[in-house]
Design a protein around this motif. Structure first.
Motif, PDB file in Angstrom:
ATOM      1  N   LEU A 140      -2.230   1.971   4.760  1.00 34.12           N
ATOM      2  CA  LEU A 140      -1.212   2.552   4.134  1.00 34.12           C
ATOM      3  C   LEU A 140       0.158   2.478   4.352  1.00 34.12           C
ATOM      4  CD1 LEU A 140      -3.258   5.824   3.985  1.00 34.12           C
ATOM      5  CD2 LEU A 140      -2.926   4.425   2.083  1.00 34.12           C
TER       6      LEU A 140
ATOM      7  N   GLN B 175       3.390   3.756   2.695  1.00 31.71           N
ATOM      8  CA  GLN B 175       3.058   5.229   2.692  1.00 31.71           C
ATOM      9  C   GLN B 175       3.473   5.945   4.039  1.00 31.71           C
ATOM     10  OE1 GLN B 175       0.867   5.980  -0.296  1.00 31.71           O
ATOM     11  NE2 GLN B 175       0.851   7.925   0.208  1.00 31.71           N
TER      12      GLN B 175
ATOM     13  N   TYR C 102     -10.236  -1.515  -2.575  1.00 38.87           N
ATOM     14  CA  TYR C 102      -9.118  -1.410  -3.713  1.00 38.87           C
ATOM     15  C   TYR C 102      -9.282  -2.149  -4.846  1.00 38.87           C
ATOM     16  CZ  TYR C 102      -4.428  -1.715  -5.684  1.00 38.87           C
ATOM     17  OH  TYR C 102      -3.324  -1.629  -6.795  1.00 38.87           O
TER      18      TYR C 102
ATOM     19  N   THR D   4      -2.347   5.097  -7.237  1.00 42.14           N
ATOM     20  CA  THR D   4      -1.996   6.198  -6.396  1.00 42.14           C
ATOM     21  C   THR D   4      -3.277   7.041  -5.955  1.00 42.14           C
ATOM     22  OG1 THR D   4      -0.014   6.412  -7.766  1.00 42.14           O
ATOM     23  CG2 THR D   4      -0.682   8.320  -6.330  1.00 42.14           C
TER      24      THR D   4
ATOM     25  N   LYS E 159      -4.857   5.365  -3.007  1.00 50.03           N
ATOM     26  CA  LYS E 159      -4.587   5.772  -1.665  1.00 50.03           C
ATOM     27  C   LYS E 159      -4.755   7.098  -1.431  1.00 50.03           C
ATOM     28  CE  LYS E 159      -1.062   2.361  -2.598  1.00 50.03           C
ATOM     29  NZ  LYS E 159       0.316   1.858  -3.217  1.00 50.03           N
TER      30      LYS E 159
END
Lengths: 284, 144
Positions: free
Chosen positions: A233, A238, B43, B118, B121
């Motif tokens: 991340l 992020q 992913y 998104t 994540k």
């Protein structure tokens, strides 16, 4: 003309015997020799030399006119006639010393014929006999024979090394084919350019395919470590701490409003429960 | 070595270069994937599953996505950018790749891709939070 005695004087001074010699001539010439010499020469020539050439009367008077006539005369096709006329003009009175019988040249060709010639008996008898003979059908077969001879004499053909030629063409075809396939794959197809992907990406694609087939996404997600998730991340830009706080959407997990009144450390305890400090440490 | 043999070796060498260019395959059977590669695989699997990518679409989509992801990460690496500048650059990259994604996925599915990205994540963050909560509980139990 004055005679100079300088040389004799010098010879006498030198004592040479030449200087003592008299000046009298050694050779003598008869008296009056040179006076009569031209007359004697003329007389001798007059008796011995007789003029053998003669010019026709009025030759030189007509010479200029004849030259002009020749220059102005039209071109005559026959050279013989031109010469005859010239001679006639030059000496009209002179007759040809040789006489030609009448009709001599007209019958000359006829006289050349074999029957009019004085040939021997044998040639006259054999004049119509063809001494050479041609085989029967000789000229009929002649073109074919000529063609056969030509075929025999054709230029030698140098054989090309066929094995080498085939080898070269085969190699050229293989190389061209490979090059064409390569260009086609790279330029003219919509196939993915997976060559641009790194090895790690290709490995990830392969593993992803395996995960989909095994339907093991959730299982694989649970096996991830804290550190790997944080790194992933973070690399993606992020803010993990903010994301963690924002992720607490279940209000039942949030502290009650009264708890903040009872304990000042309520918020800190809650955040500590999310281990946000670890995130800060990892960033530092 | 004869002249013919030299030529043969030369042609074989050229052929091998051409073949390597044409049929080069990624090396298989390498070392086990690292943690980052495992998340990458997750992913890819998640996006492929949620977008329902066909094999042809996947072959066209992932090279574009990899380029897109590298450019986005390069912006995140820049330390001297303000938040506004960073967001501007990220937005410009998204605009830049919009047409390429639309060409492969179409407009609706391109928007869906950003949403699913998104979402993945968030799943990671959620998983991280759960792990830490579990860790906190375990530590509290041990302290009691």
């Amino acid at each position: 003309m004055q005679n100079s005695n300088h040389i004799l004087t010098e010879l006498e001074i030198l004592g040479s015997t030449l200087g003592k010699l008299s000046r009298l001539p050694v050779q003598s010439v008869p008296e009056g020799y040179f006076e009569h010499l031209p007359a004697q020469i003329y007389i001798q020539c007059d008796h011995k030399i007789t003029l053998t050439c003669c010019v026709p009367d009025g030759y030189f008077e007509q010479l200029s006119q004849s030259i002009l006539n020749k220059l102005n005369a039209p071109l005559i096709s026959s050279e013989t006639e031109n010469l005859a006329d010239s001679f006639a003009e030059l000496q009209p009175g002179i007759k040809c010393p040789y006489k030609v019988p009448e009709g001599y040249f007209e019958h000359f060709i006829q006289q050349l014929e074999p029957e009019n010639t004085n040939l021997s008996v044998l040639p006259a008898a054999t004049r119509h006999i063809q001494p050479f003979t041609v085989p029967n059908g000789y000229f009929d077969l002649l073109p074919e024979q000529v063609l056969q001879e030509i075929k025999k004499k054709t230029a030698p053909v140098i054989p090309i090394n066929r094995s080498r030629s085939v080898f070269m063409y085969a190699l050229a075809a293989v190389l061209t084919g490979l090059l064409g396939i390569s260009l086609f794959n790279n330029l003219f197809t919509d196939a993915p350019n997976t060559d641009s992907l790194s090895n790690s990406k290709l490995a990830a694609l392969k593993e992803a395919d395996q995960i989909i087939k095994e339907n093991s996404f959730d299982l694989q997600l649970e096996n991830l470590t804290d550190e790997s998730i944080v790194n992933y991340l973070s690399i993606g830009g992020q803010d993990v701490s903010a994301a963690l706080v924002a992720s607490v959407t279940d209000e039942s997990k949030l502290p009650e409003a009264e708890e903040y009144l009872y304990d000042e450390q309520t918020l800190d305890n809650f955040l500590n429960g999310l281990h946000l400090q670890d995130r800060k440490d990892s960033q530092n | 070595m004869t002249r013919k043999m030299k030529r043969l070796w030369l042609y074989l060498l050229l052929s091998s270069f051409t073949l390597s260019n044409t049929y080069a395959q990624p090396p298989g059977g390498g070392p086990p994937p690292r943690a980052g590669e495992r998340i990458e695989a997750l992913y890819i699997a998640y996006i492929s599953r949620e977008l329902k990518l066909s094999e042809t679409e996947a072959q066209k989509f992932w090279p574009v996505q990899v380029e897109f992801d590298e450019e986005m990460r390069s912006v995140h690496k820049k330390r001297n950018l303000t938040q506004l500048e960073r967001e501007e650059e990220l937005l410009s990259i998204k605009k830049k790749y919009q047409d390429r994604f639309v060409k492969v996925l179409g407009k609706t599915r391109t928007d869906e891709f950003y949403r699913i990205d998104t979402e993945f994540k968030n799943k990671l963050v959620e998983r991280l939070r759960k792990m830490r909560e579990q860790k906190q509980k375990n530590s509290n139990t041990m302290s009691d």
